[in-house]
Design a protein around this motif. Structure first.
Motif, PDB file in Angstrom:
ATOM      1  N   GLU A 148      33.548 -34.026 -50.696  1.00 27.30           N
ATOM      2  CA  GLU A 148      32.490 -33.151 -51.194  1.00 27.30           C
ATOM      3  C   GLU A 148      33.083 -31.965 -51.968  1.00 27.30           C
ATOM      4  O   GLU A 148      32.486 -31.483 -52.930  1.00 27.30           O
ATOM      5  CB  GLU A 148      31.629 -32.647 -50.033  1.00 27.30           C
ATOM      6  N   ILE A 149      34.269 -31.495 -51.555  1.00 24.08           N
ATOM      7  CA  ILE A 149      34.919 -30.398 -52.274  1.00 24.08           C
ATOM      8  C   ILE A 149      35.220 -30.806 -53.710  1.00 24.08           C
ATOM      9  O   ILE A 149      35.095 -29.995 -54.642  1.00 24.08           O
ATOM     10  CB  ILE A 149      36.202 -29.963 -51.530  1.00 24.08           C
ATOM     11  N   LEU A 150      35.582 -32.069 -53.915  1.00 20.42           N
ATOM     12  CA  LEU A 150      35.841 -32.549 -55.273  1.00 20.42           C
ATOM     13  C   LEU A 150      34.576 -32.506 -56.130  1.00 20.42           C
ATOM     14  O   LEU A 150      34.656 -32.495 -57.359  1.00 20.42           O
ATOM     15  CB  LEU A 150      36.385 -33.977 -55.244  1.00 20.42           C
ATOM     16  N   GLY A 191      32.910 -24.296 -53.529  1.00 17.46           N
ATOM     17  CA  GLY A 191      33.639 -23.698 -54.638  1.00 17.46           C
ATOM     18  C   GLY A 191      35.123 -23.527 -54.352  1.00 17.46           C
ATOM     19  O   GLY A 191      35.795 -22.677 -54.956  1.00 17.46           O
ATOM     20  N   PHE A 192      35.667 -24.347 -53.457  1.00 16.94           N
ATOM     21  CA  PHE A 192      37.058 -24.182 -53.027  1.00 16.94           C
ATOM     22  C   PHE A 192      38.022 -24.667 -54.095  1.00 16.94           C
ATOM     23  O   PHE A 192      37.821 -25.697 -54.732  1.00 16.94           O
ATOM     24  CB  PHE A 192      37.295 -24.962 -51.732  1.00 16.94           C
ATOM     25  N   PHE A 220      43.369 -29.026 -55.623  1.00 18.51           N
ATOM     26  CA  PHE A 220      42.129 -29.159 -56.379  1.00 18.51           C
ATOM     27  C   PHE A 220      41.892 -27.871 -57.151  1.00 18.51           C
ATOM     28  O   PHE A 220      41.804 -26.789 -56.573  1.00 18.51           O
ATOM     29  CB  PHE A 220      40.936 -29.429 -55.455  1.00 18.51           C
ATOM     30  N   ASN A 221      41.807 -28.003 -58.455  1.00 20.96           N
ATOM     31  CA  ASN A 221      41.535 -26.868 -59.329  1.00 20.96           C
ATOM     32  C   ASN A 221      40.625 -27.357 -60.457  1.00 20.96           C
ATOM     33  O   ASN A 221      40.989 -27.336 -61.623  1.00 20.96           O
ATOM     34  CB  ASN A 221      42.832 -26.285 -59.876  1.00 20.96           C
ATOM     35  N   GLY A 222      39.445 -27.828 -60.043  1.00 25.47           N
ATOM     36  CA  GLY A 222      38.563 -28.471 -60.990  1.00 25.47           C
ATOM     37  C   GLY A 222      38.793 -29.963 -61.068  1.00 25.47           C
ATOM     38  O   GLY A 222      37.899 -30.734 -61.380  1.00 25.47           O
TER      39      GLY A 222
END
Length: 328
Positions: free
Chosen positions: A44-46, A51-52, A9-11
């Motif tokens: 939720e991270i998505l 901010g992970f 995940f990078n945005g």
């Protein structure tokens, strides 16, 4: 440079095959991941939680591939997700999951397990018994989170408990409570999920108004900030509300009933993996297999996340490294 397949995940969520293989440091192990689970925190991270950025995932089972301690090599393991500093007051009290300097697998400052390999301190690893399938082993993390309720409350056994929420965590909390309590009711909104969770003497209800108020223990696992309102209404004076949802409350919430009724509100998060494994050993009839909704290869991770967000989904798994049987 060695590379591996990973869900990053990078945005945005992507599947890559050229992510650097993690390197171990002294006291750590590299694990070849076999199976990983998708949970609410990953979703939720998505949305920006913590901010992970990096490799997702913290629910896994795998084999130790590299480690200074030779006795661990090749062993099938699960792993506590918080990598603590080992030096602070919390660590000295055996509460490393609250260490202010910790990193957390796939959540904070540590790449996760939705990849060919992940790394964790050796102290975090627990060997998986031979009789336990990979599928059940990957549930040790969420089951341990449910077991945390018993560690925090230590119920006497005669309490009446209500669990709000029929999702993955709500179901697990109900099953864990049912190992020590004879009066457990789950309130949900999905008849098919309420049917899935039936075990022992657990009762179910589709609406809060169908449950008698005055419960000794109310577990809030709705995944909604509004769940606290129902919890306050169902909890007896001087009873305990256990908060499992990690979503923010939107709008104004009247907390006066907590003061008027002298209710205790208890935050409850990660549990000890040893407790989760113990529950699995002591209650082999706990119907954990009912939780599995679908399995996808890692390369189809985006499709897997879409499936995990659907209302009927409970636990979606990712096949990372097929077992020897599956290879044949």
């Amino acid at each position: 440079m060695d590379v591996m397949a990973a869900a990053v995940f990078n945005g945005k969520l992507t599947y890559v095959e050229d992510y650097p293989v993690p390197q171990i440091r002294p006291g750590w192990a590299k694990i070849r991941v076999r199976l990983a689970g998708i949970c609410k925190t990953d979703m939720e991270i998505l949305k920006g939680y913590k901010g992970f950025e990096g490799v997702l995932g913290h629910e896994f089972v795998g084999h130790v591939d590299q480690c200074e301690e030779a006795s661990w090599i090749g062993r099938r393991v699960v792993g506590e997700i918080n990598a603590a500093c080992g030096q602070c007051d919390w660590c000295r009290c055996d509460l490393g999951r609250h260490c202010p300097n910790r990193s957390t697998l796939g959540i904070s400052r540590l790449d996760g397990c939705m990849a060919d390999y992940c790394v964790l301190p050796v102290a975090n690893l627990l060997a998986v018994p031979d009789h336990l399938s990979d599928e059940r082993a990957v549930l040790v993390e969420p089951l341990s989170a449910a077991c945390e309720i018993l560690e925090q409350l230590r119920p006497a056994g005669n309490e009446r408990a209500v669990v709000l929420g029929d999702g993955r965590l709500g179901i697990l909390c109900a099953w864990v409570l049912a190992t020590v309590l004879s009066d457990v009711t789950v309130v949900g909104h999905h008849p098919e999920k309420l049917e899935i969770l039936r075990w022992r003497n657990i009762r179910t209800a589709l609406k809060e108004k169908n449950v008698m108020p005055g419960a000794d223990i109310v577990v809030e696992a709705t995944g909604s900030g509004a769940g606290i309102v129902a919890a306050m209404a169902l909890c007896r004076p001087r009873g305990t509300i256990v908060m499992k949802s990690t979503v923010a409350v939107s709008g104004d919430v009247n907390l006066a009933p907590i003061v008027v009724n002298e209710q205790t509100v208890l935050g409850s998060r990660c549990g000890r993996f040893a407790d989760g494994l113990s529950i699995m050993r002591e209650f082999p009839d706990m119907p954990l297999d009912r939780l599995f909704t679908a399995r996808y290869p890692l390369a189809r991770v985006r499709e897997a996340f879409v499936r995990a967000t659907q209302s009927d989904a409970l636990k979606v798994l990712l096949d990372i490294s097929p077992s020897d049987e599956e290879k044949e």
